[in-house]
Motif scaffolding. Structure first.
Motif, PDB file in Angstrom:
ATOM      1  N   LYS A  90       0.839  -1.205   0.000  1.00 21.09           N
ATOM      2  CA  LYS A  90       0.000   0.000   0.000  1.00 21.09           C
ATOM      3  C   LYS A  90       0.875   1.256   0.000  1.00 21.09           C
ATOM      4  O   LYS A  90       0.629   2.201  -0.756  1.00 21.09           O
ATOM      5  CB  LYS A  90      -0.918  -0.003   1.224  1.00 21.09           C
ATOM      6  N   GLU A  91       1.928   1.265   0.806  1.00 22.01           N
ATOM      7  CA  GLU A  91       2.834   2.412   0.871  1.00 22.01           C
ATOM      8  C   GLU A  91       3.566   2.621  -0.452  1.00 22.01           C
ATOM      9  O   GLU A  91       3.816   3.753  -0.857  1.00 22.01           O
ATOM     10  CB  GLU A  91       3.847   2.236   2.008  1.00 22.01           C
ATOM     11  N   ILE A  92       3.888   1.541  -1.130  1.00 23.76           N
ATOM     12  CA  ILE A  92       4.563   1.643  -2.434  1.00 23.76           C
ATOM     13  C   ILE A  92       3.635   2.290  -3.456  1.00 23.76           C
ATOM     14  O   ILE A  92       4.052   3.152  -4.237  1.00 23.76           O
ATOM     15  CB  ILE A  92       5.066   0.255  -2.901  1.00 23.76           C
ATOM     16  N   VAL A  93       2.364   1.915  -3.446  1.00 21.12           N
ATOM     17  CA  VAL A  93       1.393   2.513  -4.371  1.00 21.12           C
ATOM     18  C   VAL A  93       1.238   4.009  -4.073  1.00 21.12           C
ATOM     19  O   VAL A  93       1.256   4.838  -4.987  1.00 21.12           O
ATOM     20  CB  VAL A  93       0.028   1.785  -4.289  1.00 21.12           C
ATOM     21  N   ILE A  94       1.106   4.351  -2.802  1.00 20.92           N
ATOM     22  CA  ILE A  94       0.965   5.768  -2.412  1.00 20.92           C
ATOM     23  C   ILE A  94       2.209   6.558  -2.838  1.00 20.92           C
ATOM     24  O   ILE A  94       2.099   7.667  -3.376  1.00 20.92           O
ATOM     25  CB  ILE A  94       0.714   5.894  -0.895  1.00 20.92           C
ATOM     26  N   ALA A  95       3.390   5.993  -2.614  1.00 20.94           N
ATOM     27  CA  ALA A  95       4.629   6.686  -2.989  1.00 20.94           C
ATOM     28  C   ALA A  95       4.756   6.812  -4.504  1.00 20.94           C
ATOM     29  O   ALA A  95       5.267   7.818  -5.007  1.00 20.94           O
ATOM     30  CB  ALA A  95       5.827   5.949  -2.412  1.00 20.94           C
ATOM     31  N   ASN A  96       4.288   5.803  -5.247  1.00 16.85           N
ATOM     32  CA  ASN A  96       4.301   5.883  -6.711  1.00 16.85           C
ATOM     33  C   ASN A  96       3.468   7.061  -7.197  1.00 16.85           C
ATOM     34  O   ASN A  96       3.883   7.806  -8.088  1.00 16.85           O
ATOM     35  CB  ASN A  96       3.758   4.591  -7.334  1.00 16.85           C
ATOM     36  N   ILE A  97       2.297   7.227  -6.612  1.00 24.45           N
ATOM     37  CA  ILE A  97       1.416   8.339  -6.989  1.00 24.45           C
ATOM     38  C   ILE A  97       2.100   9.669  -6.685  1.00 24.45           C
ATOM     39  O   ILE A  97       2.070  10.598  -7.495  1.00 24.45           O
ATOM     40  CB  ILE A  97       0.052   8.213  -6.264  1.00 24.45           C
ATOM     41  N   SER A  98       2.768   9.750  -5.537  1.00 29.26           N
ATOM     42  CA  SER A  98       3.480  10.966  -5.161  1.00 29.26           C
ATOM     43  C   SER A  98       4.609  11.279  -6.143  1.00 29.26           C
ATOM     44  O   SER A  98       4.791  12.437  -6.538  1.00 29.26           O
ATOM     45  CB  SER A  98       4.047  10.807  -3.747  1.00 29.26           C
ATOM     46  N   VAL A  99       5.365  10.269  -6.557  1.00 29.29           N
ATOM     47  CA  VAL A  99       6.463  10.480  -7.501  1.00 29.29           C
ATOM     48  C   VAL A  99       5.920  10.923  -8.859  1.00 29.29           C
ATOM     49  O   VAL A  99       6.471  11.831  -9.494  1.00 29.29           O
ATOM     50  CB  VAL A  99       7.330   9.204  -7.634  1.00 29.29           C
ATOM     51  N   VAL A 100       4.823  10.325  -9.296  1.00 27.61           N
ATOM     52  CA  VAL A 100       4.215  10.731 -10.572  1.00 27.61           C
ATOM     53  C   VAL A 100       3.794  12.196 -10.509  1.00 27.61           C
ATOM     54  O   VAL A 100       4.025  12.959 -11.451  1.00 27.61           O
ATOM     55  CB  VAL A 100       3.027   9.812 -10.931  1.00 27.61           C
ATOM     56  N   LYS A 101       3.180  12.614  -9.404  1.00 33.08           N
ATOM     57  CA  LYS A 101       2.792  14.027  -9.236  1.00 33.08           C
ATOM     58  C   LYS A 101       4.009  14.940  -9.320  1.00 33.08           C
ATOM     59  O   LYS A 101       3.969  15.977  -9.981  1.00 33.08           O
ATOM     60  CB  LYS A 101       2.096  14.235  -7.890  1.00 33.08           C
ATOM     61  N   GLN A 102       5.085  14.551  -8.648  1.00 33.51           N
ATOM     62  CA  GLN A 102       6.294  15.374  -8.663  1.00 33.51           C
ATOM     63  C   GLN A 102       6.879  15.476 -10.069  1.00 33.51           C
ATOM     64  O   GLN A 102       7.352  16.539 -10.465  1.00 33.51           O
ATOM     65  CB  GLN A 102       7.339  14.810  -7.693  1.00 33.51           C
ATOM     66  N   VAL A 103       6.846  14.393 -10.815  1.00 29.06           N
ATOM     67  CA  VAL A 103       7.373  14.419 -12.183  1.00 29.06           C
ATOM     68  C   VAL A 103       6.509  15.312 -13.057  1.00 29.06           C
ATOM     69  O   VAL A 103       7.018  16.109 -13.852  1.00 29.06           O
ATOM     70  CB  VAL A 103       7.461  12.982 -12.756  1.00 29.06           C
ATOM     71  N   TRP A 104       5.192  15.215 -12.925  1.00 32.05           N
ATOM     72  CA  TRP A 104       4.284  16.044 -13.726  1.00 32.05           C
ATOM     73  C   TRP A 104       4.419  17.533 -13.385  1.00 32.05           C
ATOM     74  O   TRP A 104       4.296  18.384 -14.252  1.00 32.05           O
ATOM     75  CB  TRP A 104       2.842  15.610 -13.542  1.00 32.05           C
ATOM     76  N   LEU A 105       4.647  17.828 -12.106  1.00 31.10           N
ATOM     77  CA  LEU A 105       4.765  19.226 -11.698  1.00 31.10           C
ATOM     78  C   LEU A 105       6.107  19.838 -12.110  1.00 31.10           C
ATOM     79  O   LEU A 105       6.247  21.057 -12.120  1.00 31.10           O
ATOM     80  CB  LEU A 105       4.571  19.360 -10.187  1.00 31.10           C
ATOM     81  N   GLY A 106       7.067  19.032 -12.426  1.00 30.32           N
ATOM     82  CA  GLY A 106       8.352  19.535 -12.904  1.00 30.32           C
ATOM     83  C   GLY A 106       9.385  19.737 -11.810  1.00 30.32           C
ATOM     84  O   GLY A 106       9.189  19.337 -10.658  1.00 30.32           O
ATOM     85  N   ASN A 107      10.468  20.368 -12.185  1.00 33.69           N
ATOM     86  CA  ASN A 107      11.621  20.535 -11.288  1.00 33.69           C
ATOM     87  C   ASN A 107      11.313  21.318 -10.028  1.00 33.69           C
ATOM     88  O   ASN A 107      11.981  21.148  -9.014  1.00 33.69           O
ATOM     89  CB  ASN A 107      12.774  21.203 -12.037  1.00 33.69           C
ATOM     90  N   SER A 108      10.332  22.192 -10.070  1.00 32.95           N
ATOM     91  CA  SER A 108      10.052  23.019  -8.890  1.00 32.95           C
ATOM     92  C   SER A 108       9.552  22.193  -7.704  1.00 32.95           C
ATOM     93  O   SER A 108       9.713  22.605  -6.553  1.00 32.95           O
ATOM     94  CB  SER A 108       9.025  24.100  -9.228  1.00 32.95           C
ATOM     95  N   SER A 109       8.957  21.024  -7.956  1.00 34.40           N
ATOM     96  CA  SER A 109       8.432  20.203  -6.861  1.00 34.40           C
ATOM     97  C   SER A 109       9.468  19.211  -6.331  1.00 34.40           C
ATOM     98  O   SER A 109       9.253  18.595  -5.293  1.00 34.40           O
ATOM     99  CB  SER A 109       7.191  19.449  -7.323  1.00 34.40           C
ATOM    100  N   ILE A 110      10.576  19.070  -7.030  1.00 30.49           N
ATOM    101  CA  ILE A 110      11.600  18.110  -6.613  1.00 30.49           C
ATOM    102  C   ILE A 110      12.713  18.855  -5.887  1.00 30.49           C
ATOM    103  O   ILE A 110      13.275  19.820  -6.399  1.00 30.49           O
ATOM    104  CB  ILE A 110      12.167  17.357  -7.839  1.00 30.49           C
ATOM    105  N   SER A 111      12.990  18.410  -4.676  1.00 29.67           N
ATOM    106  CA  SER A 111      14.076  18.998  -3.886  1.00 29.67           C
ATOM    107  C   SER A 111      14.894  17.856  -3.280  1.00 29.67           C
ATOM    108  O   SER A 111      14.635  17.426  -2.152  1.00 29.67           O
ATOM    109  CB  SER A 111      13.524  19.894  -2.789  1.00 29.67           C
TER     110      SER A 111
END
Length: 177
Positions: A90-111
């Motif tokens: 379940k945590e892996i699925v939640i983290a996958n969704i979070s990573v996809v959001k960060q990739v879609w939002l671009g460099n500004s969301s990745i720190s």
């Protein structure tokens, strides 16, 4: 040799004879037998006896190497592991969704962040399970495990904050009980 070298040598070469652990040996025997049968699926008496002989040879070699213990075959974790694996999935699925959001939002969301967090587990096996669980979760990688601390690289500071909250640490520590 100095006194310190003698103490280190004593720790590395114990004089005690390895004790036999029947539950671990039996567990290893059953695991090897099931694995062999699933892969071969033969019920011919000759092949069954050859498979049994090879399993006995592996058990003998494992005992001679003194590798049959609570870490090589963690029977004590068997009962609680399925629940932990479901929670981790379940945590892996939640983290996958979070990573996809960060990739879609671009460099500004990745720190990218590198941090060290404490591991409260008492055995090396559960510390490794904790570090591997961190690495399995997308967006985080356990870079190192030193004593009771895990060095983690994460895509964002939020991932580190989530780990510092300690939910995964508590779940892995519960496996020891």
């Amino acid at each position: 040799m100095s006194i310190n070298e003698d103490k280190i040598l004593e720790k590395l070469t114990p004089n005690k004879k390895p004790k036999l652990l029947p539950s671990h040996t039996l567990g290893l025997c059953l695991t090897l037998s099931l694995f062999w049968w699933i892969n071969s699926n033969y019920s011919n008496p000759l092949l069954l006896s050859l498979g049994g002989g090879s399993i006995l040879l592996v058990l003998y070699i494992a005992h001679r190497m003194d590798v049959v213990d609570h870490e090589s075959l963690p029977i004590h974790l068997s009962a609680k592991m399925p629940g932990y694996m479901l929670w981790l999935a379940k945590e892996i699925v939640i983290a996958n969704i979070s990573v996809v959001k960060q990739v879609w939002l671009g460099n500004s969301s990745i720190s990218p962040t590198l941090a060290t967090i404490d591991a409260t587990q008492s055995t090396d096996l559960t510390k490794v399970i904790y570090a591997n669980s961190i690495t399995l979760t997308p967006g985080t990688v356990a870079v190192g495990l030193v004593d009771d601390q895990v060095i983690i690289h994460a895509l964002s500071k939020e991932n580190i904050d989530t780990l510092k909250a300690g939910k995964m640490d508590r779940r892995v520590t519960e496996l020891e009980k």
